[in-house]
Write a protein that holds these residues in place. Structure first.
Motif, PDB file in Angstrom:
ATOM      1  N   GLU A  53       0.810  -1.221   0.000  1.00 49.85           N
ATOM      2  CA  GLU A  53       0.000   0.000   0.000  1.00 49.85           C
ATOM      3  C   GLU A  53       0.843   1.270   0.000  1.00 49.85           C
ATOM      4  OE1 GLU A  53      -3.358   2.095   2.794  1.00 49.85           O
ATOM      5  OE2 GLU A  53      -3.198  -0.082   2.840  1.00 49.85           O
ATOM      6  N   ALA A  54       1.963   1.251   0.691  1.00 48.87           N
ATOM      7  CA  ALA A  54       2.836   2.437   0.728  1.00 48.87           C
ATOM      8  C   ALA A  54       3.311   2.773  -0.684  1.00 48.87           C
ATOM      9  CB  ALA A  54       4.027   2.200   1.648  1.00 48.87           C
ATOM     10  N   ALA A  55       3.724   1.772  -1.437  1.00 50.77           N
ATOM     11  CA  ALA A  55       4.177   1.992  -2.811  1.00 50.77           C
ATOM     12  C   ALA A  55       3.033   2.502  -3.671  1.00 50.77           C
ATOM     13  CB  ALA A  55       4.757   0.709  -3.390  1.00 50.77           C
ATOM     14  N   GLU A  56       1.846   1.950  -3.459  1.00 52.64           N
ATOM     15  CA  GLU A  56       0.677   2.379  -4.225  1.00 52.64           C
ATOM     16  C   GLU A  56       0.376   3.861  -3.964  1.00 52.64           C
ATOM     17  OE1 GLU A  56      -4.014   1.343  -4.098  1.00 52.64           O
ATOM     18  OE2 GLU A  56      -2.648  -0.387  -4.142  1.00 52.64           O
ATOM     19  N   ASN A  57       0.436   4.271  -2.708  1.00 49.40           N
ATOM     20  CA  ASN A  57       0.190   5.676  -2.359  1.00 49.40           C
ATOM     21  C   ASN A  57       1.259   6.590  -2.949  1.00 49.40           C
ATOM     22  OD1 ASN A  57      -2.113   5.035  -0.913  1.00 49.40           O
ATOM     23  ND2 ASN A  57      -1.045   4.934   1.041  1.00 49.40           N
ATOM     24  N   LEU A  58       2.527   6.159  -2.874  1.00 47.35           N
ATOM     25  CA  LEU A  58       3.615   6.965  -3.440  1.00 47.35           C
ATOM     26  C   LEU A  58       3.473   7.091  -4.950  1.00 47.35           C
ATOM     27  CD1 LEU A  58       6.549   5.575  -1.286  1.00 47.35           C
ATOM     28  CD2 LEU A  58       5.642   7.903  -1.214  1.00 47.35           C
ATOM     29  N   ASN A  59       3.089   6.007  -5.614  1.00 48.13           N
ATOM     30  CA  ASN A  59       2.890   6.069  -7.069  1.00 48.13           C
ATOM     31  C   ASN A  59       1.706   6.957  -7.427  1.00 48.13           C
ATOM     32  OD1 ASN A  59       5.078   4.530  -7.934  1.00 48.13           O
ATOM     33  ND2 ASN A  59       3.974   2.618  -7.611  1.00 48.13           N
ATOM     34  N   TYR A  60       0.650   6.903  -6.622  1.00 45.57           N
ATOM     35  CA  TYR A  60      -0.507   7.772  -6.857  1.00 45.57           C
ATOM     36  C   TYR A  60      -0.082   9.238  -6.798  1.00 45.57           C
ATOM     37  CZ  TYR A  60      -4.929  10.182  -6.152  1.00 45.57           C
ATOM     38  OH  TYR A  60      -5.983  11.063  -6.275  1.00 45.57           O
ATOM     39  N   ASP A  61       0.664   9.599  -5.741  1.00 47.06           N
ATOM     40  CA  ASP A  61       1.121  10.984  -5.585  1.00 47.06           C
ATOM     41  C   ASP A  61       2.018  11.405  -6.740  1.00 47.06           C
ATOM     42  OD1 ASP A  61      -0.297  11.088  -3.215  1.00 47.06           O
ATOM     43  OD2 ASP A  61       1.468  10.828  -1.936  1.00 47.06           O
ATOM     44  N   CYS A  62       2.917  10.518  -7.148  1.00 46.20           N
ATOM     45  CA  CYS A  62       3.819  10.828  -8.251  1.00 46.20           C
ATOM     46  C   CYS A  62       3.041  11.031  -9.545  1.00 46.20           C
ATOM     47  CB  CYS A  62       4.855   9.722  -8.426  1.00 46.20           C
ATOM     48  SG  CYS A  62       6.017  10.047  -9.767  1.00 46.20           S
ATOM     49  N   ASN A  63       2.102  10.133  -9.829  1.00 43.52           N
ATOM     50  CA  ASN A  63       1.310  10.245 -11.059  1.00 43.52           C
ATOM     51  C   ASN A  63       0.480  11.525 -11.072  1.00 43.52           C
ATOM     52  OD1 ASN A  63       2.305   7.870 -12.142  1.00 43.52           O
ATOM     53  ND2 ASN A  63       0.684   6.627 -11.228  1.00 43.52           N
TER      54      ASN A  63
ATOM     55  N   TRP B 211      13.540  15.722 -16.758  1.00 44.51           N
ATOM     56  CA  TRP B 211      13.415  15.409 -15.334  1.00 44.51           C
ATOM     57  C   TRP B 211      12.214  14.494 -15.100  1.00 44.51           C
ATOM     58  CZ3 TRP B 211      16.275  15.669 -11.068  1.00 44.51           C
ATOM     59  CH2 TRP B 211      17.412  16.466 -11.089  1.00 44.51           C
ATOM     60  N   MET B 212      11.095  14.752 -15.776  1.00 42.08           N
ATOM     61  CA  MET B 212       9.918  13.901 -15.594  1.00 42.08           C
ATOM     62  C   MET B 212      10.209  12.472 -16.046  1.00 42.08           C
ATOM     63  SD  MET B 212       6.595  16.254 -16.423  1.00 42.08           S
ATOM     64  CE  MET B 212       7.179  17.113 -17.867  1.00 42.08           C
ATOM     65  N   LYS B 213      10.923  12.320 -17.176  1.00 36.37           N
ATOM     66  CA  LYS B 213      11.280  10.972 -17.659  1.00 36.37           C
ATOM     67  C   LYS B 213      12.200  10.278 -16.657  1.00 36.37           C
ATOM     68  CE  LYS B 213      10.633  11.821 -22.574  1.00 36.37           C
ATOM     69  NZ  LYS B 213      11.277  11.980 -23.892  1.00 36.37           N
ATOM     70  N   LYS B 214      13.168  11.009 -16.123  1.00 31.35           N
ATOM     71  CA  LYS B 214      14.087  10.444 -15.133  1.00 31.35           C
ATOM     72  C   LYS B 214      13.311  10.001 -13.893  1.00 31.35           C
ATOM     73  CE  LYS B 214      17.764   9.680 -12.545  1.00 31.35           C
ATOM     74  NZ  LYS B 214      18.671   8.578 -12.754  1.00 31.35           N
ATOM     75  N   LEU B 215      12.461  10.883 -13.388  1.00 27.30           N
ATOM     76  CA  LEU B 215      11.725  10.585 -12.160  1.00 27.30           C
ATOM     77  C   LEU B 215      10.763   9.415 -12.343  1.00 27.30           C
ATOM     78  CD1 LEU B 215      11.099  14.238 -10.945  1.00 27.30           C
ATOM     79  CD2 LEU B 215      12.771  12.596 -10.063  1.00 27.30           C
ATOM     80  N   ALA B 216      10.240   9.232 -13.542  1.00 24.30           N
ATOM     81  CA  ALA B 216       9.331   8.116 -13.803  1.00 24.30           C
ATOM     82  C   ALA B 216      10.022   6.763 -13.652  1.00 24.30           C
ATOM     83  CB  ALA B 216       8.730   8.250 -15.200  1.00 24.30           C
ATOM     84  N   THR B 217      11.344   6.745 -13.754  1.00 23.24           N
ATOM     85  CA  THR B 217      12.081   5.480 -13.635  1.00 23.24           C
ATOM     86  C   THR B 217      12.568   5.201 -12.216  1.00 23.24           C
ATOM     87  OG1 THR B 217      14.246   6.466 -14.125  1.00 23.24           O
ATOM     88  CG2 THR B 217      12.904   5.743 -16.011  1.00 23.24           C
ATOM     89  N   CYS B 218      12.350   6.103 -11.297  1.00 17.00           N
ATOM     90  CA  CYS B 218      12.864   5.973  -9.928  1.00 17.00           C
ATOM     91  C   CYS B 218      11.827   5.303  -9.037  1.00 17.00           C
ATOM     92  CB  CYS B 218      13.249   7.340  -9.383  1.00 17.00           C
ATOM     93  SG  CYS B 218      14.537   8.151 -10.328  1.00 17.00           S
ATOM     94  N   ASN B 219      11.814   3.976  -9.059  1.00 12.76           N
ATOM     95  CA  ASN B 219      10.793   3.249  -8.294  1.00 12.76           C
ATOM     96  C   ASN B 219      11.290   1.902  -7.780  1.00 12.76           C
ATOM     97  OD1 ASN B 219      10.952   1.886 -10.686  1.00 12.76           O
ATOM     98  ND2 ASN B 219       8.808   2.159 -11.253  1.00 12.76           N
ATOM     99  N   ARG B 220      12.585   1.792  -7.532  1.00 13.80           N
ATOM    100  CA  ARG B 220      13.152   0.505  -7.113  1.00 13.80           C
ATOM    101  C   ARG B 220      12.934   0.204  -5.634  1.00 13.80           C
ATOM    102  NH1 ARG B 220      16.864   2.387 -10.972  1.00 13.80           N
ATOM    103  NH2 ARG B 220      18.042   3.436  -9.367  1.00 13.80           N
TER     104      ARG B 220
ATOM    105  N   GLU C 291      13.545   5.331  -2.469  1.00 10.05           N
ATOM    106  CA  GLU C 291      13.757   6.007  -3.748  1.00 10.05           C
ATOM    107  C   GLU C 291      12.459   6.654  -4.227  1.00 10.05           C
ATOM    108  OE1 GLU C 291      16.106   5.181  -7.865  1.00 10.05           O
ATOM    109  OE2 GLU C 291      14.639   3.644  -7.300  1.00 10.05           O
ATOM    110  N   MET C 292      11.341   5.997  -3.991  1.00 11.79           N
ATOM    111  CA  MET C 292      10.056   6.558  -4.400  1.00 11.79           C
ATOM    112  C   MET C 292       9.730   7.823  -3.600  1.00 11.79           C
ATOM    113  SD  MET C 292       8.104   2.928  -4.764  1.00 11.79           S
ATOM    114  CE  MET C 292       6.554   3.388  -5.496  1.00 11.79           C
ATOM    115  N   LYS C 293      10.060   7.817  -2.319  1.00 10.62           N
ATOM    116  CA  LYS C 293       9.843   9.017  -1.501  1.00 10.62           C
ATOM    117  C   LYS C 293      10.704  10.168  -2.010  1.00 10.62           C
ATOM    118  CE  LYS C 293       8.603   6.669   2.802  1.00 10.62           C
ATOM    119  NZ  LYS C 293       9.039   6.377   4.178  1.00 10.62           N
TER     120      LYS C 293
END
Length: 152
Positions: free
Chosen positions: A3-13, A38-47, A51-53
């Motif tokens: 769920e934490a990853a899901e919330n972080l991805n929601y905020d990023c999107n 920068w947006m393309k770079k940040l879209a890949t930062c999810n390991r 890193e997502m934070k």
């Protein structure tokens, strides 16, 4: 990650969406190109969650820069090809500007200044700190205080 990853991805999107629709705020084509990089770079930062934070911190400040119509460091340069550095070292007023001792640790004599809201609160901000903060929208707090009427 759950769920934490899901919330972080929601905020990023959500911030990615905001950045895309506001790109026209940047008047210089070079700035728009850097913002897209920068947006393309940040879209890949999810390991990892950390890193997502960090990615979300960068994304938030990128949106603020785009909204203001001018890129500020670190977004004035192309994104790094390596993993993201700690954003606090890159932003004005970040950790890089904190006084440190000879071992590189924050100085023990340095006073940390609380936000004005906490300084002026009778409980030192304890009540506000315990309140939920919404993921989207605004947080508003209103206090009404009555005083004893003066008797002559």
């Amino acid at each position: 990650m759950g769920e934490a990853a899901e919330n972080l991805n929601y905020d990023c999107n959500y911030n990615m969406f905001l950045a895309k629709i506001m790109l026209s705020n940047l008047s210089r084509p070079e700035d728009r190109q850097k913002a897209v990089k920068w947006m393309k770079k940040l879209a890949t930062c999810n390991r990892s969650i950390e890193e997502m934070k960090l990615r979300n911190d960068f994304m938030y400040y990128l949106v603020v820069n785009i909204q203001q119509g001018e890129l500020q460091p670190p977004f004035t340069d192309n994104p790094p090809t390596s993993p993201l550095p700690n954003i606090a070292n890159l932003l004005p007023g970040g950790i890089a500007e904190v006084e440190t001792n000879e071992m590189g640790e924050p100085s023990s004599t340095q006073q940390t200044k609380k936000p004005m809201l906490y300084e002026n609160s009778p409980d030192g901000g304890a009540f506000l700190a315990a309140q939920p903060v919404p993921r989207c929208g605004a947080f508003c707090y209103l206090a009404v205080v009555a005083r004893e009427p003066k008797h002559d």
